[in-house]
Design a protein around this motif. Structure first.
Motif, PDB file in Angstrom:
ATOM      1  N   GLN A 196       1.829   5.811 -10.197  1.00  0.00           N
ATOM      2  CA  GLN A 196       0.449   5.870  -9.591  1.00  0.00           C
ATOM      3  C   GLN A 196       0.078   4.469  -9.649  1.00  0.00           C
ATOM      4  O   GLN A 196       0.586   3.840 -10.653  1.00  0.00           O
ATOM      5  N   LEU A 197      -0.940   4.139  -8.953  1.00  0.00           N
ATOM      6  CA  LEU A 197      -1.598   2.805  -8.914  1.00  0.00           C
ATOM      7  C   LEU A 197      -2.745   2.836 -10.072  1.00  0.00           C
ATOM      8  O   LEU A 197      -3.513   3.844  -9.840  1.00  0.00           O
ATOM      9  N   LEU A 225      -8.858   8.935  -0.072  1.00  0.00           N
ATOM     10  CA  LEU A 225      -8.479   8.272  -1.512  1.00  0.00           C
ATOM     11  C   LEU A 225      -8.888   9.340  -2.608  1.00  0.00           C
ATOM     12  O   LEU A 225      -8.334   9.357  -3.459  1.00  0.00           O
ATOM     13  N   GLU A 226     -10.152   9.938  -2.113  1.00  0.00           N
ATOM     14  CA  GLU A 226     -10.111  11.162  -3.239  1.00  0.00           C
ATOM     15  C   GLU A 226      -9.046  12.166  -3.354  1.00  0.00           C
ATOM     16  O   GLU A 226      -8.715  12.602  -4.762  1.00  0.00           O
ATOM     17  N   ASN A 227      -8.359  12.507  -2.699  1.00  0.00           N
ATOM     18  CA  ASN A 227      -7.162  13.473  -2.580  1.00  0.00           C
ATOM     19  C   ASN A 227      -6.146  12.666  -3.328  1.00  0.00           C
ATOM     20  O   ASN A 227      -5.436  13.375  -4.003  1.00  0.00           O
ATOM     21  N   LEU A 228      -6.013  11.686  -3.193  1.00  0.00           N
ATOM     22  CA  LEU A 228      -4.863  10.774  -3.853  1.00  0.00           C
ATOM     23  C   LEU A 228      -5.213  10.700  -5.330  1.00  0.00           C
ATOM     24  O   LEU A 228      -4.295  10.586  -6.338  1.00  0.00           O
ATOM     25  N   VAL A 229      -6.580  10.577  -5.867  1.00  0.00           N
ATOM     26  CA  VAL A 229      -7.147  10.576  -7.134  1.00  0.00           C
ATOM     27  C   VAL A 229      -6.779  11.801  -7.840  1.00  0.00           C
ATOM     28  O   VAL A 229      -6.332  11.946  -8.926  1.00  0.00           O
ATOM     29  N   ILE A 234      -3.622   7.635  -7.836  1.00  0.00           N
ATOM     30  CA  ILE A 234      -4.384   6.649  -8.031  1.00  0.00           C
ATOM     31  C   ILE A 234      -5.335   6.837  -9.080  1.00  0.00           C
ATOM     32  O   ILE A 234      -5.795   8.008  -9.365  1.00  0.00           O
ATOM     33  N   VAL A 235      -5.572   5.805  -9.994  1.00  0.00           N
ATOM     34  CA  VAL A 235      -6.521   6.256 -11.095  1.00  0.00           C
ATOM     35  C   VAL A 235      -7.951   5.925 -10.694  1.00  0.00           C
ATOM     36  O   VAL A 235      -8.982   6.784 -11.028  1.00  0.00           O
ATOM     37  N   ALA A 236      -8.351   4.976  -9.973  1.00  0.00           N
ATOM     38  CA  ALA A 236      -9.491   4.445  -9.831  1.00  0.00           C
ATOM     39  C   ALA A 236      -9.576   3.945  -8.226  1.00  0.00           C
ATOM     40  O   ALA A 236      -8.746   3.185  -7.819  1.00  0.00           O
TER      41      ALA A 236
END
Length: 349
Positions: A196-197, A225-229, A234-236
């Motif tokens: 993850q980033l 982006l929310e789906n990836l979080v 992704i963290v933030a």
């Protein structure tokens, strides 16, 4: 002490392989100076799995035999043939701190740096690649200088921050497809060897003339982006160049709130008071940047492609997205790695 005399023409004994100098990186403001390690013979990888060390491959390998065959087009000729048949192109610069050219030239602007990096990567790739004799059609070309690729050591992962602007990453959407976000993040994670980033900042694609950036325009990109979080890729997540009104609208609507908002230094010398007050109240970090609205436009990419691989029908190629990443040592704020990844597609009429 025993002295030995060597006759003229004698071969001196070797003392083992030469040591590679250690690389160093010092951060000064927004820039850095690097002393890269000695270059090695590059390994260029094609998407269909053929690997060509240097220009002709390892002696006795199929790649070397093909390169030695009469009429085998090498260099720019072979690269042009591949570009003309591919449907998409992915380019990775690897760690720019490993590039010797950084000692010779410091780019004046972010756009100039992007252009230089793409051109040098394409030039190196095209000078070493060879065309497959079987005329196999490659759907996706991977233009990569493998010796510059630097994956993160799992033992060092907790000490590093990976961002797509610092393991931070900034993603510039050039096309209008929000699904490009997932492709970009997946490729960045694979290139760096991480799951993850830590942070991704998105720069939305430029809107049409006479149209203002709106929440409705941002929503599909932010949802991706929310789906990836939620999938822990992704963290933030953060935004770029939103004023107080639009940032507030996004904050109230979003399920995953923006953790940061970048403000262009060219647009203001002092942070707007209303934006500062809102960010402080809702714990949003305000950052500055000097990126232009279009870091890489279609015309610029086509020009670089034409200069690097002549007669490659550059006008058919359209960039989709560009991702800039940095890997920073948390405890010292030193840039360990920085690079670009981009993807383009060919629109053949």
């Amino acid at each position: 002490m025993v002295r030995r005399r060597w006759r003229a023409g004698a071969v001196l004994p070797t003392l083992g392989p030469p040591r590679r100098p250690l690389s160093s990186c010092h951060v000064t403001g927004d820039g850095y100076k690097a002393s890269p390690p000695a270059p090695r013979a590059p390994l260029f990888v094609l998407s269909h799995g053929a690997a060509l060390p240097g220009a002709a491959g390892v002696a006795g390998s199929p790649a070397a035999a093909a390169a030695a065959a009469p009429g085998f087009p090498m260099g720019t000729e072979g690269a042009r043939a591949l570009v003309e048949r591919a449907a998409a192109l992915t380019l990775q610069t690897g760690n720019l701190l490993n590039w010797g050219c950084l000692r010779k030239k410091c780019p004046a602007t972010p756009a100039e740096e992007v252009r230089d990096c793409i051109q040098k990567t394409l030039t190196e790739w095209s000078s070493k690649i060879g065309q497959d004799l079987n005329q196999e059609i490659l759907e996706v070309l991977e233009c990569t200088v493998a010796q510059a690729i630097e994956k993160i050591n799992p033992e060092e992962r907790d000490e590093l921050k990976v961002s797509v602007s610092s393991k931070i990453a900034k993603l510039f959407i050039i096309g209008s497809n929000s699904s490009s976000i997932r492709d970009a993040v997946d490729l960045a994670c694979h290139a760096l060897g991480v799951a993850q980033l830590d942070s991704v900042i998105i720069a939305p694609p430029p809107v049409e003339d006479g149209t203002s950036l709106s929440l409705e325009y941002l929503q599909p990109y932010w949802q991706e982006l929310e789906n990836l979080v939620q999938n822990k890729k992704i963290v933030a997540i953060g935004t770029s160049d939103l004023d107080k009104t639009l940032l507030e609208q996004l904050y109230l609507w979003a399920q995953v709130k923006p953790s940061s908002n970048q403000v262009n230094l060219a647009s203001c010398c002092v942070m707007p008071p209303d934006l500062t007050a809102f960010a402080k109240e809702f714990d949003i970090q305000l950052l500055t940047h000097n990126d232009p609205k279009e870091l890489l436009c279609e015309a610029s990419f086509q020009e670089v492609l034409q200069e690097s691989i002549q007669n490659a029908k550059a006008h058919e190629w359209i960039p989709l997205w560009l991702l800039r990443y940095s890997v920073i040592v948390k405890s010292r704020g030193i840039i360990k790695s920085k690079g670009y990844i981009m993807q383009a597609k060919r629109n053949a009429s």
